[in-house]
Motif scaffolding. Structure first.
Motif, PDB file in Angstrom:
ATOM      1  N   LYS A 297       3.618  -2.673  11.501  1.00 20.06           N
ATOM      2  CA  LYS A 297       2.402  -3.473  11.368  1.00 20.06           C
ATOM      3  C   LYS A 297       1.576  -3.431  12.647  1.00 20.06           C
ATOM      4  O   LYS A 297       0.345  -3.277  12.603  1.00 20.06           O
ATOM      5  CB  LYS A 297       2.782  -4.913  11.039  1.00 20.06           C
ATOM      6  CG  LYS A 297       1.609  -5.853  10.877  1.00 20.06           C
ATOM      7  CD  LYS A 297       0.735  -5.476   9.687  1.00 20.06           C
ATOM      8  CE  LYS A 297      -0.339  -6.521   9.451  1.00 20.06           C
ATOM      9  NZ  LYS A 297      -1.251  -6.142   8.345  1.00 20.06           N
ATOM     10  N   LEU A 298       2.230  -3.541  13.799  1.00 17.72           N
ATOM     11  CA  LEU A 298       1.493  -3.523  15.062  1.00 17.72           C
ATOM     12  C   LEU A 298       0.848  -2.163  15.310  1.00 17.72           C
ATOM     13  O   LEU A 298      -0.264  -2.079  15.839  1.00 17.72           O
ATOM     14  CB  LEU A 298       2.420  -3.895  16.219  1.00 17.72           C
ATOM     15  CG  LEU A 298       2.799  -5.365  16.330  1.00 17.72           C
ATOM     16  CD1 LEU A 298       3.788  -5.593  17.477  1.00 17.72           C
ATOM     17  CD2 LEU A 298       1.561  -6.250  16.538  1.00 17.72           C
ATOM     18  N   LYS A 299       1.525  -1.100  14.943  1.00 14.79           N
ATOM     19  CA  LYS A 299       0.930   0.230  15.101  1.00 14.79           C
ATOM     20  C   LYS A 299      -0.304   0.378  14.224  1.00 14.79           C
ATOM     21  O   LYS A 299      -1.311   0.972  14.632  1.00 14.79           O
ATOM     22  CB  LYS A 299       1.960   1.305  14.770  1.00 14.79           C
ATOM     23  CG  LYS A 299       3.023   1.506  15.835  1.00 14.79           C
ATOM     24  CD  LYS A 299       3.963   2.642  15.462  1.00 14.79           C
ATOM     25  CE  LYS A 299       4.968   2.929  16.567  1.00 14.79           C
ATOM     26  NZ  LYS A 299       5.888   4.034  16.213  1.00 14.79           N
ATOM     27  N   GLU A 300      -0.243  -0.173  13.002  1.00 11.64           N
ATOM     28  CA  GLU A 300      -1.406  -0.124  12.111  1.00 11.64           C
ATOM     29  C   GLU A 300      -2.573  -0.906  12.706  1.00 11.64           C
ATOM     30  O   GLU A 300      -3.722  -0.440  12.694  1.00 11.64           O
ATOM     31  CB  GLU A 300      -1.033  -0.693  10.740  1.00 11.64           C
ATOM     32  CG  GLU A 300      -0.054   0.165   9.953  1.00 11.64           C
ATOM     33  CD  GLU A 300       0.410  -0.522   8.677  1.00 11.64           C
ATOM     34  OE1 GLU A 300       0.079  -1.719   8.490  1.00 11.64           O
ATOM     35  OE2 GLU A 300       1.119   0.116   7.880  1.00 11.64           O
ATOM     36  N   LEU A 301      -2.291  -2.085  13.219  1.00  9.71           N
ATOM     37  CA  LEU A 301      -3.331  -2.917  13.820  1.00  9.71           C
ATOM     38  C   LEU A 301      -3.894  -2.267  15.081  1.00  9.71           C
ATOM     39  O   LEU A 301      -5.112  -2.286  15.317  1.00  9.71           O
ATOM     40  CB  LEU A 301      -2.773  -4.292  14.152  1.00  9.71           C
ATOM     41  CG  LEU A 301      -2.445  -5.190  12.959  1.00  9.71           C
ATOM     42  CD1 LEU A 301      -1.591  -6.380  13.400  1.00  9.71           C
ATOM     43  CD2 LEU A 301      -3.726  -5.674  12.280  1.00  9.71           C
ATOM     44  N   GLN A 302      -3.035  -1.661  15.871  1.00 14.44           N
ATOM     45  CA  GLN A 302      -3.480  -1.015  17.106  1.00 14.44           C
ATOM     46  C   GLN A 302      -4.407   0.162  16.805  1.00 14.44           C
ATOM     47  O   GLN A 302      -5.386   0.402  17.527  1.00 14.44           O
ATOM     48  CB  GLN A 302      -2.271  -0.550  17.905  1.00 14.44           C
ATOM     49  CG  GLN A 302      -2.596  -0.090  19.321  1.00 14.44           C
ATOM     50  CD  GLN A 302      -1.352   0.351  20.071  1.00 14.44           C
ATOM     51  OE1 GLN A 302      -0.517   1.078  19.545  1.00 14.44           O
ATOM     52  NE2 GLN A 302      -1.216  -0.104  21.316  1.00 14.44           N
TER      53      GLN A 302
END
Length: 336
Positions: A297-302
């Motif tokens: 999820k954090l990679k997608e948001l980043q």
């Protein structure tokens, strides 16, 4: 990826403010040892569910109780106060903990209309004056009052060197705040706490990067989003733990701020299908799950928002579960 903490000193059912603040101190010490970058505290008024009505007082205490982590306000609601007083308060804090103090400022009231009137001594301050007030705050901090200023010659004390002065951040949730942070050359923090903010976030970030003007404070833009986060060993455990925060958010969206209850207590709630769906919608904005799920999820948001650091608001009643979440999140961030 760097990772930081926002702590609102949320009070649980049956908990005293003294107990809640003791947990805030212990949490700050815990994440300091883990290697987190910042620990920010918020400003809220006229509520029995949130303890942080005076972030500047709490910042000084936390700085004295920690060793390395930057400590700051997330944030000071500048419209209520004299820019000069805020500047001097954070100069004192910076002299006590050189190079470790962040001054995050926001335009929101941080409370109800009655608390706004009380904080402004029954006077009304037009929110549209906030940009001018922020500019004045920066002038006091940088010791550069223009010759045309009516208080020209005023000294902002204590006199400290540039390396000790606080880092100033603009907090916001709108394209207006993103553009203002960019024009003033400030780092920008966006609080993504409710579903209706999702469409504003990308626009705000784009406006921030497009309008950024390098200056004395920063030569390049720096954006930090704040997300509601729950990390556990499995997706199922994280979903169970998150029930407390979802319950809190559910009532907050209805204009009520209630004390936090443990997930086990939620079974006594009687919700309609529509209310259950609203809680599911709130869940969509959480960064929640196992370490693998949260990493994805954090990679997608980043990839969408282009940030090197994120701040986590972890509303978890059980202190051991909260610390486990802090530990797992740091391990995830270190791997990105």
């Amino acid at each position: 990826m760097k990772v930081s903490v926002l702590d609102q000193t949320i009070l649980q059912e049956g908990q005293t403010p003294e107990e809640a603040f003791r947990q805030t101190v212990e949490n700050a010490q815990f994440v300091d040892e883990l290697g987190y970058s910042r620990y920010w505290v918020s400003e809220h008024h006229s509520t029995d569910a949130l303890g942080g009505s005076s972030p500047e007082a709490l910042v000084g205490y936390l700085a004295a109780k920690t060793n390395r982590i930057r400590v700051g306000s997330g944030g000071v609601m500048l419209a209520h106060y004299s820019a000069y007083k805020v500047a001097e308060t954070f100069r004192v804090l910076s002299a006590l903990a050189p190079g470790r103090i962040d001054l995050g400022v926001g335009r929101a009231p941080g409370g109800v209309p009655l608390s706004t009137r009380a904080l402004q001594d029954l006077q009304y301050r037009d929110p549209d004056t906030f940009p001018d007030q922020l500019k004045e705050l920066l002038q006091y901090l940088k010791d550069i009052l223009p010759h045309t200023h009516p208080l020209q010659g005023l000294m902002t004390t204590p006199r400290i060197d540039a390396g000790s002065k606080p880092d100033v951040w603009l907090l916001g949730t709108s394209p207006f705040s993103g553009e203002l942070a960019g024009r003033l050359g400030l780092p920008y923090a966006f609080a993504h706490f409710s579903p209706h903010q999702t469409p504003h976030m990308k626009n705000s970030v784009e406006r921030y990067y497009a309008s950024f003007q390098p200056g004395e404070l920063r030569s390049e833009p720096y954006f930090m989003p704040t997300f509601r986060v729950v990390v556990a060993d499995t997706d199922e455990e994280a979903a169970h733990i998150a029930g407390s925060a979802l319950h809190f958010n559910y009532f907050l969206n209805r204009g009520r701020v209630v004390r936090m209850v443990p997930p086990e207590a939620l079974s006594r709630l009687s919700l309609t299908p529509e209310e259950k769906q609203e809680m599911e919608d709130i869940k969509d904005i959480y960064v929640m799950g196992s370490p693998d799920t949260v990493r994805m999820k954090l990679k997608e948001l980043q990839a969408v928002y282009h940030f090197e650091e994120m701040m986590a608001l972890q509303m978890i009643p059980d202190i051991q579960q909260r610390r486990r979440s802090y530990k797992l999140l740091k391990e995830v961030a270190d791997s990105i």
